[in-house]
Design an enzyme around this catalytic site. Structure first.
Site, PDB file in Angstrom:
ATOM      1  N   HIS A  31       0.752  -1.043  -0.131  1.00  0.00           N
ATOM      2  CA  HIS A  31       0.103   0.024   0.031  1.00  0.00           C
ATOM      3  C   HIS A  31       1.041   1.275   0.037  1.00  0.00           C
ATOM      4  O   HIS A  31       1.739   1.453   0.835  1.00  0.00           O
ATOM      5  CB  HIS A  31      -0.911   0.011   1.127  1.00  0.00           C
ATOM      6  N   MET A  35       0.077  11.759  -0.822  1.00  0.00           N
ATOM      7  CA  MET A  35      -0.351  12.821  -0.252  1.00  0.00           C
ATOM      8  C   MET A  35       0.211  14.182  -0.711  1.00  0.00           C
ATOM      9  O   MET A  35       1.385  14.110  -1.004  1.00  0.00           O
ATOM     10  CB  MET A  35      -0.188  12.572   1.268  1.00  0.00           C
ATOM     11  N   HIS A  64      -2.783   4.479  -3.053  1.00  0.00           N
ATOM     12  CA  HIS A  64      -4.045   5.289  -2.314  1.00  0.00           C
ATOM     13  C   HIS A  64      -3.483   6.730  -2.722  1.00  0.00           C
ATOM     14  O   HIS A  64      -2.680   7.438  -2.003  1.00  0.00           O
ATOM     15  CB  HIS A  64      -3.829   4.739  -0.972  1.00  0.00           C
ATOM     16  N   MET A 135     -12.238   4.641   4.931  1.00  0.00           N
ATOM     17  CA  MET A 135     -11.087   5.296   5.959  1.00  0.00           C
ATOM     18  C   MET A 135     -11.601   5.074   7.169  1.00  0.00           C
ATOM     19  O   MET A 135     -12.526   5.493   7.527  1.00  0.00           O
ATOM     20  CB  MET A 135     -10.674   6.797   5.429  1.00  0.00           C
ATOM     21  N   PHE A 141      -1.864  10.991   8.315  1.00  0.00           N
ATOM     22  CA  PHE A 141      -0.650  10.160   9.149  1.00  0.00           C
ATOM     23  C   PHE A 141      -1.003   8.613   9.314  1.00  0.00           C
ATOM     24  O   PHE A 141      -2.178   8.255   9.491  1.00  0.00           O
ATOM     25  CB  PHE A 141      -0.666  10.952  10.075  1.00  0.00           C
ATOM     26  N   GLY A 143      -0.284   5.768  12.308  1.00  0.00           N
ATOM     27  CA  GLY A 143      -0.319   5.522  13.626  1.00  0.00           C
ATOM     28  C   GLY A 143      -1.550   6.164  14.542  1.00  0.00           C
ATOM     29  O   GLY A 143      -1.438   6.311  15.746  1.00  0.00           O
TER      30      GLY A 143
END
Ligand code: DX5
Ligand code: ZN
Length: 218
Positions: A31, A35, A64, A135, A141, A143
């Site tokens: 993946h 961004m 993505h 999502m 981000f 984490g």
């Protein structure tokens, strides 16, 4: 059921080794989070890096795109060797058109929605897509914690897929780890993205084996 580790959490100083390690560990896809600093606050990687990854990877590239007006970059990411190209419904005024252009390039077309975007946004595109990406965190981000109400959305999209009766993969992205993957699968997901849940652990094979054991126990 497929595991798609997100390289956003990998060590980029040794990306080639990280890729080999997740492949050996049993990853099904890799993946890749793109961004642009506009659709999401963060800036990550572009087609140039995707092309480099393609040269060393032997599993499909699950790309993505978290970018505004993704239609401007479909060709660049297709040329770079993406196998799946997923765009956000919120990022384009012409979702049908961008999905068609991905398919015209011979790639699998995915559509993603953010946590607060209702699943009915997907209704009219169900006959065209190969993958839907729900999502379960706000994109930007790795984490972050899994947003619990994503479970209900996964269940709803699973029924929509069953209704159209086409082979559409249902992928979920954000906050997935060994300890919650089963709940996400029970809701109806079949592709599981995990960044920190894989790369943040000492032994990728042990982690992916544990994830697959959870999935097998359903
Ligand atoms: C978030 C990205 C995710 C992220 C997942 O914007 O789309 O793919 O890397 O990371 P974890 O699994 O750590 O939430
Ligand atoms: Zn992602």
């Amino acid at each position: 059921m497929k595991i798609s580790p997100s390289i956003l959490s990998a060590d980029f100083t040794k990306l080639s080794k990280e890729l080999k390690d997740i492949e050996t560990a049993g990853a099904d896809y890799v993946h890749i989070d793109v961004m642009d600093g506009r659709f999401v606050p963060n800036i990550t990687i572009g087609p140039f890096i995707v092309e480099a990854i393609k040269r060393v990877a032997s599993i499909p590239l699950d790309v993505h795109l978290m970018i505004e007006e993704p239609e401007r970059y479909v060709d660049a990411f297709a040329d770079a060797g993406s196998d799946i190209i997923t765009v956000h419904a919120e990022a384009t005024k012409h979702l049908h058109k961008v999905v068609q252009s991905i398919k015209e390039r011979g790639k699998l077309a995915g559509v993603s929605i953010n946590p607060a975007t209702p699943v009915n946004t997907l209704e009219d595109i169900m006959n065209d897509v190969d993958l839907i990406l729900i999502m379960s965190v706000n994109p930007g981000f790795s984490g972050q914690g899994f947003i619990p109400y994503a479970i209900r959305k996964i269940e709803q999209v699973r029924s929509m897929i069953n209704e159209v009766g086409r082979p559409i993969e249902l992928e979920v992205d954000g906050g997935i780890k060994v300890n919650n993957i089963k709940e996400v699968a029970r809701a109806g997901a079949d592709v599981f993205v995990s960044g920190s849940g894989v790369f943040g652990t000492p032994d990728y094979k042990k982690t992916i084996d544990a994830m697959k054991a959870e999935l097998a126990s359903i």
